[in-house]
Design a protein around this motif. Structure first.
Motif, PDB file in Angstrom:
ATOM      1  N   THR A 187      -4.077 -14.084 -10.217  1.00 17.28           N
ATOM      2  CA  THR A 187      -4.476 -13.035  -8.676  1.00 17.28           C
ATOM      3  C   THR A 187      -5.207 -12.207  -9.270  1.00 17.28           C
ATOM      4  O   THR A 187      -5.616 -11.743  -8.010  1.00 17.28           O
ATOM      5  N   ASP A 188      -5.245 -11.458  -9.951  1.00 19.03           N
ATOM      6  CA  ASP A 188      -5.456 -10.148 -10.268  1.00 19.03           C
ATOM      7  C   ASP A 188      -7.389 -10.482  -9.539  1.00 19.03           C
ATOM      8  O   ASP A 188      -8.248 -11.272  -9.889  1.00 19.03           O
ATOM      9  N   GLN A 189      -7.726  -9.457  -8.576  1.00 18.26           N
ATOM     10  CA  GLN A 189      -9.331  -8.853  -8.156  1.00 18.26           C
ATOM     11  C   GLN A 189      -9.474  -9.911  -7.294  1.00 18.26           C
ATOM     12  O   GLN A 189     -10.520 -10.232  -6.336  1.00 18.26           O
ATOM     13  N   ASN A 190      -7.745 -11.020  -6.485  1.00 17.67           N
ATOM     14  CA  ASN A 190      -8.695 -12.204  -5.590  1.00 17.67           C
ATOM     15  C   ASN A 190      -8.446 -11.679  -4.346  1.00 17.67           C
ATOM     16  O   ASN A 190      -7.725 -10.615  -4.110  1.00 17.67           O
ATOM     17  N   ALA A 191      -9.362 -11.649  -3.550  1.00 20.39           N
ATOM     18  CA  ALA A 191      -8.781 -11.442  -1.978  1.00 20.39           C
ATOM     19  C   ALA A 191      -7.323 -11.832  -1.037  1.00 20.39           C
ATOM     20  O   ALA A 191      -7.363 -13.322  -1.502  1.00 20.39           O
ATOM     21  N   VAL A 204       7.358  -8.379  -5.336  1.00 20.12           N
ATOM     22  CA  VAL A 204       6.464  -9.701  -5.409  1.00 20.12           C
ATOM     23  C   VAL A 204       5.009  -7.965  -5.795  1.00 20.12           C
ATOM     24  O   VAL A 204       4.126  -8.179  -6.800  1.00 20.12           O
ATOM     25  N   MET A 205       4.927  -6.992  -4.950  1.00 20.87           N
ATOM     26  CA  MET A 205       4.301  -6.327  -5.217  1.00 20.87           C
ATOM     27  C   MET A 205       4.866  -5.152  -6.308  1.00 20.87           C
ATOM     28  O   MET A 205       3.194  -5.027  -7.482  1.00 20.87           O
ATOM     29  N   THR A 206       5.596  -4.983  -6.890  1.00 22.78           N
ATOM     30  CA  THR A 206       5.997  -4.618  -7.443  1.00 22.78           C
ATOM     31  C   THR A 206       5.913  -5.286  -8.987  1.00 22.78           C
ATOM     32  O   THR A 206       5.587  -4.501 -10.298  1.00 22.78           O
ATOM     33  N   ALA A 207       5.788  -6.323  -9.228  1.00 21.99           N
ATOM     34  CA  ALA A 207       5.313  -6.959  -9.688  1.00 21.99           C
ATOM     35  C   ALA A 207       4.234  -7.112 -10.272  1.00 21.99           C
ATOM     36  O   ALA A 207       3.674  -7.061 -12.320  1.00 21.99           O
ATOM     37  N   CYS A 208       3.375  -6.976  -9.383  1.00 21.49           N
ATOM     38  CA  CYS A 208       1.868  -6.833  -9.615  1.00 21.49           C
ATOM     39  C   CYS A 208       1.485  -5.633 -10.027  1.00 21.49           C
ATOM     40  O   CYS A 208       0.883  -5.387 -10.874  1.00 21.49           O
ATOM     41  N   LYS A 212      -0.277  -4.674 -13.455  1.00 23.47           N
ATOM     42  CA  LYS A 212      -1.834  -3.710 -13.522  1.00 23.47           C
ATOM     43  C   LYS A 212      -2.724  -4.610 -12.559  1.00 23.47           C
ATOM     44  O   LYS A 212      -3.789  -4.737 -13.680  1.00 23.47           O
ATOM     45  N   ILE A 213      -2.106  -5.561 -11.852  1.00 24.39           N
ATOM     46  CA  ILE A 213      -2.827  -6.884 -11.045  1.00 24.39           C
ATOM     47  C   ILE A 213      -3.088  -5.686  -9.754  1.00 24.39           C
ATOM     48  O   ILE A 213      -2.266  -5.307  -9.046  1.00 24.39           O
ATOM     49  N   GLU A 214      -4.308  -5.846  -9.253  1.00 27.37           N
ATOM     50  CA  GLU A 214      -4.613  -5.410  -8.152  1.00 27.37           C
ATOM     51  C   GLU A 214      -5.450  -6.806  -7.113  1.00 27.37           C
ATOM     52  O   GLU A 214      -6.324  -7.599  -7.761  1.00 27.37           O
ATOM     53  N   LEU A 215      -5.107  -5.809  -5.769  1.00 25.25           N
ATOM     54  CA  LEU A 215      -5.320  -7.072  -4.982  1.00 25.25           C
ATOM     55  C   LEU A 215      -6.274  -6.713  -3.855  1.00 25.25           C
ATOM     56  O   LEU A 215      -5.874  -5.570  -3.561  1.00 25.25           O
ATOM     57  N   TYR A 216      -6.348  -7.914  -3.400  1.00 22.75           N
ATOM     58  CA  TYR A 216      -8.052  -6.966  -2.683  1.00 22.75           C
ATOM     59  C   TYR A 216      -7.174  -7.405  -1.082  1.00 22.75           C
ATOM     60  O   TYR A 216      -7.090  -8.542  -0.984  1.00 22.75           O
ATOM     61  N   ALA A 217      -6.447  -6.945  -0.023  1.00 28.93           N
ATOM     62  CA  ALA A 217      -6.279  -6.905   1.493  1.00 28.93           C
ATOM     63  C   ALA A 217      -7.101  -7.451   1.782  1.00 28.93           C
ATOM     64  O   ALA A 217      -7.846  -6.069   2.279  1.00 28.93           O
ATOM     65  N   THR A 218      -7.878  -8.073   3.013  1.00 25.97           N
ATOM     66  CA  THR A 218      -8.824  -8.144   3.747  1.00 25.97           C
ATOM     67  C   THR A 218      -8.157  -8.712   4.989  1.00 25.97           C
ATOM     68  O   THR A 218      -9.011  -8.873   5.995  1.00 25.97           O
ATOM     69  N   PHE A 219      -6.671  -8.970   4.795  1.00 20.51           N
ATOM     70  CA  PHE A 219      -6.180  -9.123   6.211  1.00 20.51           C
ATOM     71  C   PHE A 219      -4.759  -8.861   6.123  1.00 20.51           C
ATOM     72  O   PHE A 219      -3.638  -8.886   5.169  1.00 20.51           O
ATOM     73  N   ARG A 220      -4.375  -8.228   7.078  1.00 14.94           N
ATOM     74  CA  ARG A 220      -2.702  -7.417   7.223  1.00 14.94           C
ATOM     75  C   ARG A 220      -2.227  -8.413   7.991  1.00 14.94           C
ATOM     76  O   ARG A 220      -2.385  -7.787   9.559  1.00 14.94           O
ATOM     77  N   SER A 221      -0.790  -8.672   8.468  1.00 17.13           N
ATOM     78  CA  SER A 221       0.158  -9.236   9.560  1.00 17.13           C
ATOM     79  C   SER A 221       1.293  -9.535   9.142  1.00 17.13           C
ATOM     80  O   SER A 221       1.699  -9.480   8.324  1.00 17.13           O
ATOM     81  N   GLU A 222       1.943  -9.091  10.560  1.00 16.59           N
ATOM     82  CA  GLU A 222       3.727  -9.168   9.870  1.00 16.59           C
ATOM     83  C   GLU A 222       3.765 -10.666  10.698  1.00 16.59           C
ATOM     84  O   GLU A 222       5.575 -10.804  10.821  1.00 16.59           O
ATOM     85  N   ARG A 223       3.174 -11.573  10.896  1.00 15.93           N
ATOM     86  CA  ARG A 223       2.939 -12.664  12.104  1.00 15.93           C
ATOM     87  C   ARG A 223       3.036 -13.861  10.679  1.00 15.93           C
ATOM     88  O   ARG A 223       1.299 -13.653  10.591  1.00 15.93           O
ATOM     89  N   PHE A 239       1.170 -14.597  -0.727  1.00 13.74           N
ATOM     90  CA  PHE A 239       2.251 -15.239  -1.014  1.00 13.74           C
ATOM     91  C   PHE A 239       3.166 -15.717   0.397  1.00 13.74           C
ATOM     92  O   PHE A 239       3.303 -14.771   1.000  1.00 13.74           O
ATOM     93  N   MET A 240       3.687 -16.357  -0.057  1.00 11.98           N
ATOM     94  CA  MET A 240       5.018 -17.064   1.322  1.00 11.98           C
ATOM     95  C   MET A 240       6.034 -18.226   0.173  1.00 11.98           C
ATOM     96  O   MET A 240       6.131 -18.682  -0.402  1.00 11.98           O
ATOM     97  N   PRO A 241       6.883 -18.287   1.618  1.00 16.01           N
ATOM     98  CA  PRO A 241       7.943 -19.271   0.854  1.00 16.01           C
ATOM     99  C   PRO A 241       7.775 -20.349   1.016  1.00 16.01           C
ATOM    100  O   PRO A 241       6.802 -20.408   1.731  1.00 16.01           O
ATOM    101  N   GLU A 242       7.957 -21.301   0.344  1.00 20.04           N
ATOM    102  CA  GLU A 242       7.421 -22.862   0.376  1.00 20.04           C
ATOM    103  C   GLU A 242       7.760 -24.045   1.664  1.00 20.04           C
ATOM    104  O   GLU A 242       7.193 -24.324   2.214  1.00 20.04           O
ATOM    105  N   TYR A 243       9.213 -22.859   2.398  1.00 20.34           N
ATOM    106  CA  TYR A 243       9.485 -23.834   3.106  1.00 20.34           C
ATOM    107  C   TYR A 243       9.203 -23.006   4.706  1.00 20.34           C
ATOM    108  O   TYR A 243       9.379 -23.716   5.816  1.00 20.34           O
ATOM    109  N   SER A 244       8.134 -22.463   4.884  1.00 23.21           N
ATOM    110  CA  SER A 244       7.678 -20.724   5.431  1.00 23.21           C
ATOM    111  C   SER A 244       6.443 -21.847   6.106  1.00 23.21           C
ATOM    112  O   SER A 244       5.768 -21.221   7.284  1.00 23.21           O
TER     113      SER A 244
END
Length: 293
Positions: A187-191, A204-208, A212-223, A239-244
């Motif tokens: 996932t490094d350097q992926n949108a 997940v962010m701690t693991a990144c 040393k994995i950098e993520l490029y956030a194109t969109f953020r939402s609580e929904r 990243f999402m729980p599989e049953y969600s």
């Protein structure tokens, strides 16, 4: 004054005959007349005029009759409410479900419970982990379905329901579509579409960060629906729980190296007795075949 005494009085008012009133109340006539006499002693005057076998209400009896009738009706209403509560008829069950927990696995349990207990009025309330814990403590919820990353409070009792993996979701045509699994380093350097409301986000962010994995956030939402919609629109992966995952057409790939999962539990306050409806739901959750959806 006892409720039975009021019932005997009202039966006597109806029949105007001690013998028939006693038969209607399924007691002996002496027992009924003793009860009436106790009422008269308590209220300070006769309730019936006795003229041989013929009896009539006194003025005091006439004045008290509507009040004793109302009391008897209220007592019957109370008995009926208690019976409904015990027999699961027209009783509410308030279940809180954490907003990050999807319906895919719980819907089958809820449907089965409603079929088995049609008299229960089932209400589902969504909330964050802290909101559900507060509502449980205040008695506003009977049960809650949640995941507590830091462990459950010592004043609650948790029944494990199922474990759930985290997956990477993408739209058709995304490079991850060709992979059976996605490593975290892939996932490094992926949108990236950021799920702000996820209780596992920090894990997940701690693991990144550690890798040393950098993520490029194109969109953020609580929904959840917006996150999935933006993934389907091609703004990146999430990243999402599989049953969600509920969006039709969205692709899921298990996250590995490291894998991330959570345990979903049914929680209630440890020091409180469950209502009959809540106890029945807890038993149903324990019997439910979670791997058979």
């Amino acid at each position: 004054m006892e409720l039975d005494q009021a019932r005997y009085f009202l039966a006597t008012c109806e029949h105007l005959n001690f013998t028939r009133a006693a038969e209607a109340c399924n007691i002996s006539q002496p027992s009924l007349t003793v009860a009436i006499k106790k009422l008269e002693d308590e209220f300070g005057g006769p309730l019936f005029h006795r003229d041989g076998k013929r009896i009539l209400l006194t003025e005091l009896g006439q004045r008290l009759r509507p009040y004793l009738s109302q009391m008897a009706e209220q007592a019957e209403t109370i008995r009926q409410a208690a019976s409904d509560f015990r027999l699961l008829r027209q009783v509410p069950l308030r279940i809180g479900i954490m907003t990050t927990i999807g319906p895919m696995r719980l819907s089958g349990l809820l449907a089965r419970y409603q079929q088995d207990h049609p008299g229960v009025e089932l209400g589902v309330h969504e909330g964050s982990l802290s909101e559900l814990q507060t509502q449980l403590d205040a008695g506003d919820l009977d049960l809650a379905v949640l995941h507590a990353p830091g462990g459950h409070s010592p004043v609650t009792r948790a029944l494990p329901l199922y474990r759930e993996r985290y997956v990477v979701i993408v739209s058709p045509g995304h490079p991850f579509e060709r992979q059976n699994t996605v490593r975290l380093e892939d996932t490094d350097q992926n949108a990236y579409v950021d799920r702000l409301a996820c209780e596992m986000r920090e894990t997940v962010m701690t693991a990144c960060g550690q890798n040393k994995i950098e993520l490029y956030a194109t969109f953020r939402s609580e929904r959840e629906d917006w996150v999935q919609g933006m993934v389907m629109a091609g703004l990146g992966f999430a990243f999402m729980p599989e049953y969600s995952v509920t969006h039709a057409g969205i692709l899921r790939r298990p996250l590995i190296e490291p894998s991330v999962e959570r345990e979903v539990c049914l929680v209630n306050m440890a020091g409180r007795q469950l209502s009959p409806a809540a106890a029945a739901f807890s038993r149903a959750a324990q019997r439910y075949r979670w791997g058979a959806e």
